[in-house]
Design a protein around this motif. Structure first.
Motif, PDB file in Angstrom:
ATOM      1  N   PRO A 144       0.811  -1.229   0.000  1.00 12.15           N
ATOM      2  CA  PRO A 144       0.000   0.000   0.000  1.00 12.15           C
ATOM      3  C   PRO A 144       0.841   1.275   0.000  1.00 12.15           C
ATOM      4  CG  PRO A 144      -0.906  -1.589   1.553  1.00 12.15           C
ATOM      5  CD  PRO A 144       0.420  -2.130   1.108  1.00 12.15           C
ATOM      6  N   VAL A 145       1.896   1.289   0.809  1.00  9.33           N
ATOM      7  CA  VAL A 145       2.754   2.478   0.872  1.00  9.33           C
ATOM      8  C   VAL A 145       3.549   2.626  -0.422  1.00  9.33           C
ATOM      9  CG1 VAL A 145       4.686   3.563   2.078  1.00  9.33           C
ATOM     10  CG2 VAL A 145       2.894   2.426   3.381  1.00  9.33           C
ATOM     11  N   SER A 146       3.993   1.507  -0.995  1.00  9.60           N
ATOM     12  CA  SER A 146       4.728   1.563  -2.269  1.00  9.60           C
ATOM     13  C   SER A 146       3.873   2.182  -3.369  1.00  9.60           C
ATOM     14  CB  SER A 146       5.167   0.157  -2.684  1.00  9.60           C
ATOM     15  OG  SER A 146       6.118  -0.363  -1.773  1.00  9.60           O
ATOM     16  N   LEU A 147       2.611   1.802  -3.425  1.00  7.95           N
ATOM     17  CA  LEU A 147       1.700   2.370  -4.420  1.00  7.95           C
ATOM     18  C   LEU A 147       1.479   3.864  -4.169  1.00  7.95           C
ATOM     19  CD1 LEU A 147      -0.952  -0.494  -4.625  1.00  7.95           C
ATOM     20  CD2 LEU A 147       0.894   0.003  -6.242  1.00  7.95           C
ATOM     21  N   PHE A 148       1.424   4.229  -2.895  1.00 10.40           N
ATOM     22  CA  PHE A 148       1.290   5.647  -2.540  1.00 10.40           C
ATOM     23  C   PHE A 148       2.500   6.437  -3.019  1.00 10.40           C
ATOM     24  CE2 PHE A 148       2.377   9.001   0.546  1.00 10.40           C
ATOM     25  CZ  PHE A 148       1.284   9.839   0.371  1.00 10.40           C
ATOM     26  N   TRP A 149       3.714   5.880  -2.809  1.00 12.20           N
ATOM     27  CA  TRP A 149       4.932   6.574  -3.263  1.00 12.20           C
ATOM     28  C   TRP A 149       4.929   6.724  -4.772  1.00 12.20           C
ATOM     29  CZ3 TRP A 149       5.876   8.920   0.650  1.00 12.20           C
ATOM     30  CH2 TRP A 149       6.294   8.409   1.870  1.00 12.20           C
ATOM     31  N   GLY A 150       4.505   5.679  -5.477  1.00 13.93           N
ATOM     32  CA  GLY A 150       4.467   5.753  -6.940  1.00 13.93           C
ATOM     33  C   GLY A 150       3.562   6.863  -7.433  1.00 13.93           C
ATOM     34  N   ALA A 151       2.384   6.976  -6.825  1.00 17.15           N
ATOM     35  CA  ALA A 151       1.438   8.018  -7.223  1.00 17.15           C
ATOM     36  C   ALA A 151       1.958   9.409  -6.857  1.00 17.15           C
ATOM     37  CB  ALA A 151       0.085   7.771  -6.555  1.00 17.15           C
ATOM     38  N   LEU A 152       2.512   9.535  -5.656  1.00 12.17           N
ATOM     39  CA  LEU A 152       2.998  10.836  -5.194  1.00 12.17           C
ATOM     40  C   LEU A 152       4.174  11.325  -6.036  1.00 12.17           C
ATOM     41  CD1 LEU A 152       2.485  12.942  -2.940  1.00 12.17           C
ATOM     42  CD2 LEU A 152       4.266  11.799  -1.595  1.00 12.17           C
ATOM     43  N   ILE A 153       5.100  10.436  -6.334  1.00  9.21           N
ATOM     44  CA  ILE A 153       6.257  10.804  -7.154  1.00  9.21           C
ATOM     45  C   ILE A 153       5.819  11.204  -8.559  1.00  9.21           C
ATOM     46  CG2 ILE A 153       8.346   9.916  -8.263  1.00  9.21           C
ATOM     47  CD1 ILE A 153       8.737   8.186  -5.726  1.00  9.21           C
ATOM     48  N   SER A 154       4.865  10.473  -9.120  1.00 11.81           N
ATOM     49  CA  SER A 154       4.370  10.793 -10.462  1.00 11.81           C
ATOM     50  C   SER A 154       3.756  12.187 -10.507  1.00 11.81           C
ATOM     51  CB  SER A 154       3.340   9.751 -10.900  1.00 11.81           C
ATOM     52  OG  SER A 154       3.914   8.462 -10.972  1.00 11.81           O
ATOM     53  N   LEU A 155       2.959  12.520  -9.507  1.00 11.11           N
ATOM     54  CA  LEU A 155       2.351  13.851  -9.437  1.00 11.11           C
ATOM     55  C   LEU A 155       3.409  14.931  -9.236  1.00 11.11           C
ATOM     56  CD1 LEU A 155      -0.757  13.038  -7.198  1.00 11.11           C
ATOM     57  CD2 LEU A 155      -0.796  13.693  -9.608  1.00 11.11           C
ATOM     58  N   PHE A 156       4.370  14.651  -8.383  1.00 10.32           N
ATOM     59  CA  PHE A 156       5.436  15.603  -8.088  1.00 10.32           C
ATOM     60  C   PHE A 156       6.282  15.861  -9.328  1.00 10.32           C
ATOM     61  CE2 PHE A 156       9.130  17.103  -5.505  1.00 10.32           C
ATOM     62  CZ  PHE A 156       8.444  18.032  -4.747  1.00 10.32           C
ATOM     63  N   ALA A 157       6.587  14.794 -10.072  1.00 14.01           N
ATOM     64  CA  ALA A 157       7.409  14.931 -11.276  1.00 14.01           C
ATOM     65  C   ALA A 157       6.673  15.634 -12.406  1.00 14.01           C
ATOM     66  CB  ALA A 157       7.876  13.550 -11.739  1.00 14.01           C
ATOM     67  N   GLN A 158       5.355  15.539 -12.403  1.00 14.66           N
ATOM     68  CA  GLN A 158       4.566  16.172 -13.456  1.00 14.66           C
ATOM     69  C   GLN A 158       4.368  17.665 -13.202  1.00 14.66           C
ATOM     70  OE1 GLN A 158       3.445  14.872 -16.347  1.00 14.66           O
ATOM     71  NE2 GLN A 158       2.551  16.843 -16.910  1.00 14.66           N
ATOM     72  N   PHE A 159       4.082  18.039 -11.964  1.00 13.15           N
ATOM     73  CA  PHE A 159       3.638  19.409 -11.692  1.00 13.15           C
ATOM     74  C   PHE A 159       4.645  20.281 -10.935  1.00 13.15           C
ATOM     75  CE2 PHE A 159      -0.282  16.813 -11.913  1.00 13.15           C
ATOM     76  CZ  PHE A 159      -0.891  17.443 -12.987  1.00 13.15           C
ATOM     77  N   ILE A 160       5.596  19.685 -10.230  1.00 10.66           N
ATOM     78  CA  ILE A 160       6.487  20.468  -9.371  1.00 10.66           C
ATOM     79  C   ILE A 160       7.923  20.503  -9.883  1.00 10.66           C
ATOM     80  CG2 ILE A 160       7.370  20.783  -7.031  1.00 10.66           C
ATOM     81  CD1 ILE A 160       4.372  21.217  -7.260  1.00 10.66           C
ATOM     82  N   LEU A 161       8.496  19.336 -10.124  1.00 12.35           N
ATOM     83  CA  LEU A 161       9.928  19.260 -10.431  1.00 12.35           C
ATOM     84  C   LEU A 161      10.351  20.021 -11.684  1.00 12.35           C
ATOM     85  CD1 LEU A 161      10.895  15.610  -9.436  1.00 12.35           C
ATOM     86  CD2 LEU A 161      11.211  17.733  -8.162  1.00 12.35           C
ATOM     87  N   PRO A 162       9.597  19.984 -12.788  1.00 13.33           N
ATOM     88  CA  PRO A 162      10.034  20.766 -13.960  1.00 13.33           C
ATOM     89  C   PRO A 162      10.153  22.263 -13.662  1.00 13.33           C
ATOM     90  CG  PRO A 162       8.365  19.165 -14.609  1.00 13.33           C
ATOM     91  CD  PRO A 162       8.403  19.162 -13.106  1.00 13.33           C
ATOM     92  N   LYS A 163       9.216  22.801 -12.887  1.00 13.79           N
ATOM     93  CA  LYS A 163       9.250  24.225 -12.548  1.00 13.79           C
ATOM     94  C   LYS A 163      10.418  24.538 -11.609  1.00 13.79           C
ATOM     95  CE  LYS A 163       4.246  24.690 -13.053  1.00 13.79           C
ATOM     96  NZ  LYS A 163       2.948  24.987 -12.393  1.00 13.79           N
ATOM     97  N   VAL A 164      10.645  23.649 -10.645  1.00 12.32           N
ATOM     98  CA  VAL A 164      11.748  23.859  -9.704  1.00 12.32           C
ATOM     99  C   VAL A 164      13.090  23.774 -10.428  1.00 12.32           C
ATOM    100  CG1 VAL A 164      12.933  22.907  -7.681  1.00 12.32           C
ATOM    101  CG2 VAL A 164      10.434  23.024  -7.720  1.00 12.32           C
ATOM    102  N   GLU A 165      13.217  22.814 -11.338  1.00 18.14           N
ATOM    103  CA  GLU A 165      14.470  22.672 -12.073  1.00 18.14           C
ATOM    104  C   GLU A 165      14.752  23.922 -12.911  1.00 18.14           C
ATOM    105  OE1 GLU A 165      16.802  19.255 -14.567  1.00 18.14           O
ATOM    106  OE2 GLU A 165      14.765  19.745 -15.220  1.00 18.14           O
ATOM    107  N   LYS A 166      13.734  24.500 -13.524  1.00 19.22           N
ATOM    108  CA  LYS A 166      13.916  25.736 -14.290  1.00 19.22           C
ATOM    109  C   LYS A 166      14.467  26.853 -13.405  1.00 19.22           C
ATOM    110  CE  LYS A 166      10.415  25.196 -17.935  1.00 19.22           C
ATOM    111  NZ  LYS A 166       9.152  25.756 -18.492  1.00 19.22           N
ATOM    112  N   LYS A 167      13.893  26.978 -12.204  1.00 18.47           N
ATOM    113  CA  LYS A 167      14.349  28.016 -11.273  1.00 18.47           C
ATOM    114  C   LYS A 167      15.799  27.781 -10.859  1.00 18.47           C
ATOM    115  CE  LYS A 167      10.388  30.238 -10.805  1.00 18.47           C
ATOM    116  NZ  LYS A 167      10.227  31.658 -11.242  1.00 18.47           N
TER     117      LYS A 167
END
Length: 218
Positions: A144-167
């Motif tokens: 259950p926690v592994s699936l949670f990490w997979g979903a959370l990382i996917s969302l983070f990589a889609q919406f947060i990390l590209p913007k942070v990397e640009k900055k």
């Protein structure tokens, strides 16, 4: 054009700062979870500094390898020979890309959690336990926690990390170099001191408890 600029700007300094950013966010996440569960501030993570590398390392590896879920490596591979695909076709490939991304993120994050958990056990330290959670292995990973990490990382990589990397890439080179060197030295010393402390005491140096005890002795 923007993607080309981002690739050119990605170097050891920018990757390092992205790692420290994610590690700090991981520490914040763990701290708030602990605060919510116990009602008091806890020292989360092995390090005394506010970083959880067990978050930063796998998340950065996943993002650097695969990019973002909807337009990263998996999507490019799926559409490489299908440039004339329709809107529905592109949506289908994006859906498959997200599924593959989620699966990869789940496996990599779970592997990192397992390796770190077993290494810490060798030092006599247990920072988390999933005992009692369904489909658990040795208390350090569970489905259950592994699936949670997979979903959370996917969302983070889609919406947060590209913007942070640009900055981060847009930061002055000198500042990036100073921050990178300073943070790596600080984290390295922190790890060495806590590893020695854990071998001698069976736990890492708990900064929160240390200040609580000092405050109580006054």
């Amino acid at each position: 054009m923007k993607k080309v600029v981002e690739r050119k700007g990605r170097n050891i300094q920018s990757v390092s700062l992205l790692f420290f950013f994610v590690s700090f966010i991981g520490w914040l996440f763990e701290t708030f979870v602990c605060l919510f569960q116990s009602g008091e501030l806890c020292d989360r993570g092995f390090l005394s500094l506010p970083f959880c590398p067990v978050y930063g390392a796998p998340v950065c590896v996943i993002f650097l390898l695969f990019g973002a879920p909807t337009d990263g490596l998996f999507y490019r591979l799926l559409t490489k020979k299908k440039k004339k695909s329709t809107g529905q076709g592109r949506d289908f490939y994006k859906l498959i890309s997200v599924a593959l991304y989620f699966l990869s993120a789940t496996l990599i994050a779970t592997g990192a959690e397992l390796i770190v958990g077993l290494i810490l056990e060798r030092a006599g330290v247990s920072l988390w336990s999933y005992n009692g959670v369904p489909l658990c292995y040795k208390g350090v990973i569970c489905l259950p926690v592994s699936l949670f990490w997979g979903a959370l990382i996917s969302l983070f990589a889609q919406f947060i990390l590209p913007k942070v990397e640009k900055k981060i890439i847009a930061m002055p080179k000198g500042l990036k170099s100073v921050l990178t060197i300073t943070l790596w030295i600080a984290m390295g010393l922190d790890f060495i001191l806590n590893w020695r402390f854990s071998l001698q005491n069976g736990t890492h140096f708990d900064v929160v408890n240390y200040f609580k005890e000092r405050r109580g002795n006054k």
